[in-house]
Design a protein around this motif. Structure first.
Motif, short mmCIF file in Angstrom:
data_model
loop_
_atom_site.label_atom_id
_atom_site.label_comp_id
_atom_site.label_asym_id
_atom_site.label_seq_id
_atom_site.Cartn_x
_atom_site.Cartn_y
_atom_site.Cartn_z
N ALA A 4 21.49 5.24 -11.33
CA ALA A 4 21.25 3.81 -11.13
C ALA A 4 20.34 3.52 -9.94
CB ALA A 4 22.58 3.09 -10.94
N THR A 5 20.23 4.44 -9.01
CA THR A 5 19.38 4.22 -7.84
C THR A 5 18.17 5.14 -7.83
OG1 THR A 5 20.69 5.78 -6.53
CG2 THR A 5 21.34 3.45 -6.44
N ALA B 45 -2.32 14.06 -21.46
CA ALA B 45 -2.91 13.02 -20.60
C ALA B 45 -1.84 12.38 -19.71
CB ALA B 45 -3.58 11.96 -21.44
N VAL B 46 -2.15 12.26 -18.43
CA VAL B 46 -1.28 11.58 -17.47
C VAL B 46 -2.08 10.40 -16.91
CG1 VAL B 46 -0.02 11.74 -15.31
CG2 VAL B 46 -0.02 13.66 -16.89
N THR B 47 -1.54 9.20 -17.08
CA THR B 47 -2.20 7.98 -16.62
C THR B 47 -1.32 7.32 -15.57
OG1 THR B 47 -3.09 7.68 -18.84
CG2 THR B 47 -3.23 5.80 -17.35
N VAL B 48 -1.93 6.99 -14.43
CA VAL B 48 -1.18 6.35 -13.34
C VAL B 48 -1.66 4.90 -13.22
CG1 VAL B 48 -0.68 6.41 -10.87
CG2 VAL B 48 -1.01 8.55 -12.12
N ASP B 49 -0.70 3.98 -13.32
CA ASP B 49 -0.99 2.56 -13.12
C ASP B 49 -0.28 2.15 -11.85
OD1 ASP B 49 -1.47 -0.12 -13.16
OD2 ASP B 49 -0.28 -0.54 -14.94
N ALA B 50 -1.01 2.14 -10.73
CA ALA B 50 -0.42 1.85 -9.43
C ALA B 50 -0.86 0.50 -8.89
CB ALA B 50 -0.76 2.95 -8.44
N ILE B 51 -1.15 -0.43 -9.78
CA ILE B 51 -1.54 -1.76 -9.33
C ILE B 51 -0.30 -2.64 -9.31
CG2 ILE B 51 -2.95 -3.79 -9.86
CD1 ILE B 51 -4.89 -1.86 -11.28
N PRO B 52 0.06 -3.16 -8.12
CA PRO B 52 1.30 -3.98 -8.04
C PRO B 52 1.18 -5.28 -8.80
CG PRO B 52 0.28 -3.69 -5.85
CD PRO B 52 -0.57 -2.99 -6.85
N THR C 20 8.56 4.39 -14.97
CA THR C 20 8.28 3.11 -14.31
C THR C 20 8.90 3.12 -12.92
OG1 THR C 20 8.31 2.02 -16.45
CG2 THR C 20 8.49 0.61 -14.51
N TYR C 21 8.09 2.80 -11.93
CA TYR C 21 8.52 2.78 -10.53
C TYR C 21 9.52 1.65 -10.34
CZ TYR C 21 7.95 3.05 -5.42
OH TYR C 21 8.15 3.19 -4.06
N ARG C 22 10.72 1.97 -9.93
CA ARG C 22 11.80 0.98 -9.84
C ARG C 22 11.53 -0.09 -8.77
NH1 ARG C 22 17.06 0.96 -11.64
NH2 ARG C 22 17.03 3.14 -12.23
N ALA C 23 10.93 0.26 -7.64
CA ALA C 23 10.72 -0.70 -6.55
C ALA C 23 9.77 -1.82 -6.96
CB ALA C 23 10.20 0.01 -5.31
N ILE C 24 8.73 -1.49 -7.73
CA ILE C 24 7.79 -2.48 -8.24
C ILE C 24 7.55 -2.12 -9.70
CG2 ILE C 24 5.48 -3.46 -8.06
CD1 ILE C 24 5.51 -2.73 -5.11
N ASN C 25 8.24 -2.82 -10.60
CA ASN C 25 8.28 -2.37 -11.99
C ASN C 25 7.00 -2.58 -12.78
OD1 ASN C 25 8.34 -5.08 -12.43
ND2 ASN C 25 10.38 -5.14 -13.31
N THR C 26 5.90 -2.97 -12.12
CA THR C 26 4.62 -3.03 -12.80
C THR C 26 3.83 -1.74 -12.61
OG1 THR C 26 3.58 -4.07 -10.88
CG2 THR C 26 4.46 -5.54 -12.60
N GLN D 26 0.82 -1.21 0.00
CA GLN D 26 0.00 0.00 0.00
C GLN D 26 0.86 1.26 0.00
OE1 GLN D 26 -2.50 -0.54 3.42
NE2 GLN D 26 -3.97 -1.81 2.33
N ALA D 27 2.00 1.22 0.67
CA ALA D 27 2.90 2.37 0.69
C ALA D 27 3.49 2.62 -0.69
CB ALA D 27 4.01 2.15 1.71
N HIS D 28 3.89 1.57 -1.40
CA HIS D 28 4.41 1.72 -2.76
C HIS D 28 3.32 2.26 -3.68
CE1 HIS D 28 8.36 0.09 -2.17
NE2 HIS D 28 7.88 -1.02 -1.64
N GLU D 29 2.12 1.72 -3.54
CA GLU D 29 1.00 2.18 -4.35
C GLU D 29 0.72 3.66 -4.11
OE1 GLU D 29 -3.73 1.14 -4.67
OE2 GLU D 29 -2.36 -0.45 -4.07
N ALA D 30 0.74 4.06 -2.85
CA ALA D 30 0.49 5.47 -2.51
C ALA D 30 1.60 6.37 -3.04
CB ALA D 30 0.37 5.63 -0.99
N ALA D 31 2.84 5.88 -3.04
CA ALA D 31 3.96 6.67 -3.56
C ALA D 31 3.78 6.95 -5.05
CB ALA D 31 5.28 5.95 -3.31
#
Length: 161
Positions: A121-122, A154-161, A137-143, A37-42
């Motif tokens: 790199a980080t 248009a800005v689309t957010v895909d925050a589903i792990p 693409t979010y590095r911690a969870i690349n989906t 949930q914290a990654h999703e919120a980020a």
């Protein structure tokens, strides 16, 4: 005279350990879900901030009286953000299109204050570009990703792990 007991019996200790084990088994999955949930919120927070910044840049373009002009956006950020003919941010290198991933990085850092990192790199996000579309693409969870289309803003957010 009887001797007074000091400490716990073995059965009492086993019962306490058993109760703690049951509590840990039920609570651990709940705490694991909190990290997701914290990654999703980020990602949702960064995407919302980015979407708002894109809208504000476009509003500044309109407020400056531009129509169909590719300009350096005066009065927004450090005055280096470039827009396309529709008023959407396309970089900071005096171009009128998103030409490469560096343009995507400069859009991200040029329109947001203190954004998550997109270089190195980080970094928090990995940046890719296809045509006029930037994908962060979010590095911690690349989906999870944030997608920006510079042709229509248009800005689309895909925050589903």
């Amino acid at each position: 005279m009887m001797k007074q007991q000091a400490g716990f019996t073995l059965i009492e200790l086993v019962v306490v350990i058993l109760i703690l084990s049951v509590l840990a088994a039920t609570a651990l999955p709940r705490f694991m879900n909190v990290q997701d949930q914290a990654h999703e919120a980020a990602v949702k927070g960064a995407g919302g901030g980015f979407g708002s910044a894109v809208s504000l840049a476009h509003a500044q373009w309109v407020a400056n009286g531009h129509t169909g002009a590719e300009v350096d956006l005066a009065g927004f950020g450090d005055d280096t953000v470039d827009t396309n003919a529709n008023g959407w941010p396309v970089g900071t290198d005096d171009g009128n299109n998103v030409n490469n991933a560096n343009d995507c990085r400069s859009i991200w850092t040029g329109i947001m204050q203190n954004p998550p990192s997109v270089t190195g790199a980080t970094s928090d996000y990995i940046v890719t570009r296809a045509a006029q579309v930037c994908t962060y693409t979010y590095r911690a969870i690349n989906t999870m990703s944030i997608v920006y289309n510079a042709t229509n803003g248009a800005v689309t957010v895909d925050a589903i792990p």
